[in-house]
Design a protein around this motif. Structure first.
Motif, mmCIF file in Angstrom:
data_model
loop_
_atom_site.group_PDB
_atom_site.id
_atom_site.type_symbol
_atom_site.label_atom_id
_atom_site.label_comp_id
_atom_site.label_asym_id
_atom_site.label_seq_id
_atom_site.Cartn_x
_atom_site.Cartn_y
_atom_site.Cartn_z
ATOM 1 N N ARG A 115 4.899 7.338 3.725
ATOM 2 C CA ARG A 115 4.208 6.406 4.615
ATOM 3 C C ARG A 115 2.952 7.091 5.161
ATOM 4 O O ARG A 115 2.953 8.301 5.403
ATOM 5 N N SER A 159 -2.062 3.064 -1.736
ATOM 6 C CA SER A 159 -2.480 1.730 -1.312
ATOM 7 C C SER A 159 -3.980 1.743 -1.058
ATOM 8 O O SER A 159 -4.573 2.775 -0.735
ATOM 9 N N THR A 164 -4.033 4.438 4.474
ATOM 10 C CA THR A 164 -3.302 5.072 3.382
ATOM 11 C C THR A 164 -4.230 5.911 2.517
ATOM 12 O O THR A 164 -3.866 7.011 2.082
ATOM 13 N N SER A 183 -5.519 3.860 -7.209
ATOM 14 C CA SER A 183 -5.281 2.960 -6.079
ATOM 15 C C SER A 183 -4.689 1.660 -6.588
ATOM 16 O O SER A 183 -4.995 1.216 -7.702
ATOM 17 N N ILE A 187 0.558 -2.497 -3.436
ATOM 18 C CA ILE A 187 1.421 -1.789 -2.484
ATOM 19 C C ILE A 187 0.826 -1.756 -1.081
ATOM 20 O O ILE A 187 1.228 -0.934 -0.247
ATOM 21 N N GLU A 188 -0.114 -2.661 -0.797
ATOM 22 C CA GLU A 188 -0.600 -2.797 0.574
ATOM 23 C C GLU A 188 0.518 -3.320 1.474
ATOM 24 O O GLU A 188 1.495 -3.906 1.005
ATOM 25 N N GLU A 189 0.350 -3.117 2.785
ATOM 26 C CA GLU A 189 1.357 -3.562 3.749
ATOM 27 C C GLU A 189 1.480 -5.086 3.733
ATOM 28 O O GLU A 189 0.530 -5.800 3.390
ATOM 29 N N CYS A 241 2.125 4.631 0.628
ATOM 30 C CA CYS A 241 2.043 3.215 0.974
ATOM 31 C C CYS A 241 2.462 2.977 2.419
ATOM 32 O O CYS A 241 2.060 3.725 3.314
ATOM 33 N N HIS A 242 3.307 1.988 2.671
ATOM 34 C CA HIS A 242 3.539 1.495 4.022
ATOM 35 C C HIS A 242 5.029 1.341 4.316
ATOM 36 O O HIS A 242 5.849 1.209 3.399
#
Length: 301
Positions: A115, A159, A164, A183, A187-189, A241-242
């Motif tokens: 994270r 991400s 990130t 990139s 996998i973005e939040e 990622c998140h």
């Protein structure tokens, strides 16, 4: 809570079972979390009836210790899913055996989910705070030890969100030689799945789960799977990622009900490690490991 309130020792396709988790309380506002329930209500009733019937049999269900069967082909990469079925059916036994051998994975993938560091909550582009940069440096030092002393990190995927990317860059400076990087906006939040139990102070609209959930599920299918049969040695791959993405990935990889993703928490710059074995078995080696962070450097929100 739909079919996941009981687990039957019978194969139920994951995609179908997942739909039933949307069959929550229809009486709640249509534009709230549960408004998405309506299209799946009939299917949910049918599956609930099936589960209720099956659970009455002591040979298929233990009411005190419910359990389900592991789906060996969860990633659709079991050998028989990779061979040409028409060609396979026409071959002799010896050729069939060779086809299966060539389609069988032999390497283990180690997926390291990290994270990002703490970030500015109220100011776009939500860049790292000073503490977040310190956290990124500390996790970078830990990964550098792994990279140098255990085995090389083969690839880093990050991400595309600012916090990130910043975390990844601070980590990569400490890895020598630097592994290939890329990139990925998948996998973005986001909001992966309607959680159970729900939170009173966090209630995204149904359309957010519908759109962002499908994106995060696509990310899972892209990144979390057994190795290709062409891969001859084990690999270590880092995904920056998140928190929501990591927690959802854990549930999906272990074939746990996806609505449980919010029941765990992972700290900023924490490390989650999973091994995906050639036979498709998944083992979680750590969740939210923050041993590299001093107590005063730990944060979550």
């Amino acid at each position: 809570m739909g079919v996941f309130s009981r687990v039957v020792k019978t194969t139920v396709p994951l995609g179908v079972a997942a739909h039933t988790a949307y069959s929550y309380k229809d009486e709640i506002a249509v534009d709230g979390i549960y408004g998405i329930a309506a299209p799946f209500t009939q299917l949910s009733y049918q599956l609930n009836a099936f589960v209720s019937s099956a659970s009455n049999s002591s040979t298929t269900f233990d009411s005190a210790f419910p359990r389900g069967q592991w789906n060996d082909n969860w990633d659709f990469r079991a050998p028989m899913s990779l061979v040409d079925e028409k060609k396979y059916s026409k071959e002799k036994d010896e050729e069939k055996e060779q086809m299966i051998k060539e389609a069988t994975a032999t390497a283990t993938r180690t997926i390291v989910l990290i994270r990002h560091g703490q970030y500015e909550l109220d100011k776009k582009p939500y860049a790292l705070t000073q503490l977040g940069r310190v956290q990124a440096v500390l996790v970078g030092k830990r990964l550098a030890e792994w990279h140098e002393k255990k085995r090389n990190i083969d690839e880093v995927t990050m991400s595309t969100m600012t916090r990130t990317t910043e975390t990844a860059n601070l980590i990569l400076r400490r890895l020598a030689p630097q592994p290939p990087r890329s990139s990925d906006s998948l996998i973005e939040e986001g909001t992966p799945y309607p959680p159970e139990p729900a939170l009173a102070d966090w209630r995204p609209r149904a359309k957010e789960f519908f759109s962002e959930g499908s994106r995060i599920e696509s990310a899972f299918r892209k990144h979390i799977h057994r190795a290709s049969p062409k891969q001859k040695k084990g690999s270590t791959e880092v995904i920056l990622c998140h928190g929501n993405v990591i927690r959802y990935f854990i549930c999906r990889a272990l074939q746990f009900p996806p609505e449980g993703w919010l029941r765990m928490s992972v700290a900023h710059s924490s490390i989650t490690v999973m091994n995906i074995h050639p036979d498709g078995n998944v083992k979680i080696m750590s969740v939210g490991d923050m041993g590299h962070l001093p107590a005063e450097k730990i944060s979550f929100a």
